[in-house]
Design an enzyme around this catalytic site. Sequence first.
Site, PDB file in Angstrom:
ATOM      1  N   HIS A  59      -5.368  42.437-136.723  1.00 51.43           N
ATOM      2  CA  HIS A  59      -6.620  42.172-136.003  1.00 51.43           C
ATOM      3  C   HIS A  59      -6.347  41.446-134.689  1.00 51.43           C
ATOM      4  CE1 HIS A  59     -11.158  41.207-136.486  1.00 51.43           C
ATOM      5  NE2 HIS A  59     -10.816  41.137-135.200  1.00 51.43           N
ATOM      6  N   LEU A  62      -6.744  43.536-127.419  1.00 48.76           N
ATOM      7  CA  LEU A  62      -5.874  43.646-126.247  1.00 48.76           C
ATOM      8  C   LEU A  62      -6.662  43.930-124.971  1.00 48.76           C
ATOM      9  CD1 LEU A  62      -2.811  45.574-127.745  1.00 48.76           C
ATOM     10  CD2 LEU A  62      -3.130  43.110-127.463  1.00 48.76           C
ATOM     11  N   ASP A 304      -7.167  37.528-135.086  1.00 41.94           N
ATOM     12  CA  ASP A 304      -8.364  37.821-134.282  1.00 41.94           C
ATOM     13  C   ASP A 304      -8.173  37.286-132.861  1.00 41.94           C
ATOM     14  OD1 ASP A 304     -10.822  38.746-133.480  1.00 41.94           O
ATOM     15  OD2 ASP A 304     -12.001  37.254-134.554  1.00 41.94           O
ATOM     16  N   GLY A 323     -14.825  34.035-129.127  1.00 39.23           N
ATOM     17  CA  GLY A 323     -13.423  34.362-129.351  1.00 39.23           C
ATOM     18  C   GLY A 323     -12.443  33.359-128.785  1.00 39.23           C
TER      19      GLY A 323
END
EC number: 3.5.2.3
Length: 425
Positions: A59, A62, A304, A323
């Site tokens: 996970h 990119l 992640d 994120g």
Amino acid sequence: MKLIKNGKILKNGILKDTEILIDGKRIKQISSKINASSSNIEVIDAKGNLIAPGFVDVHVHLREPGGEHKETIESGTKAAARGGFTTVCPMPNTRPVPDTVEHVRELRQRISETAQVRVLPYAAITKRQAGTELVDFEKLALEGVFAFTDDGVGVQTASMMYAAMKQAVKVKKPIVAHCEDNSLIYGGAMHKGKRSEELGIPGIPNIAESVQIARDVLLAEATGCHYHVCHVSTKESVRVIRDAKKAGIHVTAEVTPHHLLLTENDVPGDDSNYKMNPPLRSNEDREALLEGLLDGTIDCIATDHAPHAKEEKAQPMTKAPFGIVGSETAFPLLYTHFVRRGNWSLQQLVDYFTIKPATIFNLNYGKLHKDSYADLTIIDLNTEKEIKSEDFLSKADNTPFIGEKVYGNPTLTMLKGEVVFEEEK
């Protein structure tokens, strides 16, 4: 040929003095002492450090194509190599979305040109990840995609997920799910709890995740689909997954380092480096995740890794994107906090990054033996280093862990016998 000397590998949980001879892309010999006198051999001194299988991260984000201001395939895979990863699986929330054979081929071309580690791309479940029309599972499976996911968003309707699972079963591929019911998010930017109330920041409740997992495990039972849950974050989710496994449903799950290490109480204020999706939950949730990982309810650890540009993360939590980055810090953080403190064995941690993710997705990686690819990482377990943004190979440094002092830093990473990362001396 290459000879790695003065290393140690884990064998049944015990560190054993080891040397590894590599011929081309593969391991030719693993032994306590290798007598190789050829002048053609390049000797690599492991300096008494651990030699582990190259890590597998199922996970990552990119960002390329479409988000190159955040990360590129090249920078993201350089970061992965620095973190000890030799195989990464990028999510499809790019522009364009890998939802057709043509888009997947374009992505593979980019990967072949610049990737520093092995990249196994996902395809989307629905076209444009819009949740309204399925992709062509058969054509994409023939193209060799790793699995199907709409990660970044949840599949909102049961009928769409049910149809997707039936298609996935036909092509013998997993469905990988970001579980989030949009009707229960309420515009949240962190966990809905006491801390969000103190800060006056809207919160996302546990049920936004857990109700969708509960729905999906029943659909997986009905279809026989292999259903993998991304970044589990709540105690209710752990309970649902545990019960599903006991019922014989083919469900697997991952957890991130940040959900194992941090809680809502670590959010210092309106700091977007603490904003991720799912959010940092309560300590009770964190304890349930740790218990679930140790008892096998949760199968593996995935980062992640979610890079963003500085100006994006400089915004308030209610406006900044979700994120944090994680490829370069995952192993050192967990080694420092759990292995060095005696909560986990070193073998457990290495397995969570190697054989566990590889096994659940039927990948022939994550192990070291004769004739296997020479995918490995050498890790210094004894030297303390500070996590500094200037050391990152990722384009981004959006993480709450800057300034942490950690052990267990990779010093060299090798993919198919070629060095793809080496610490500056």
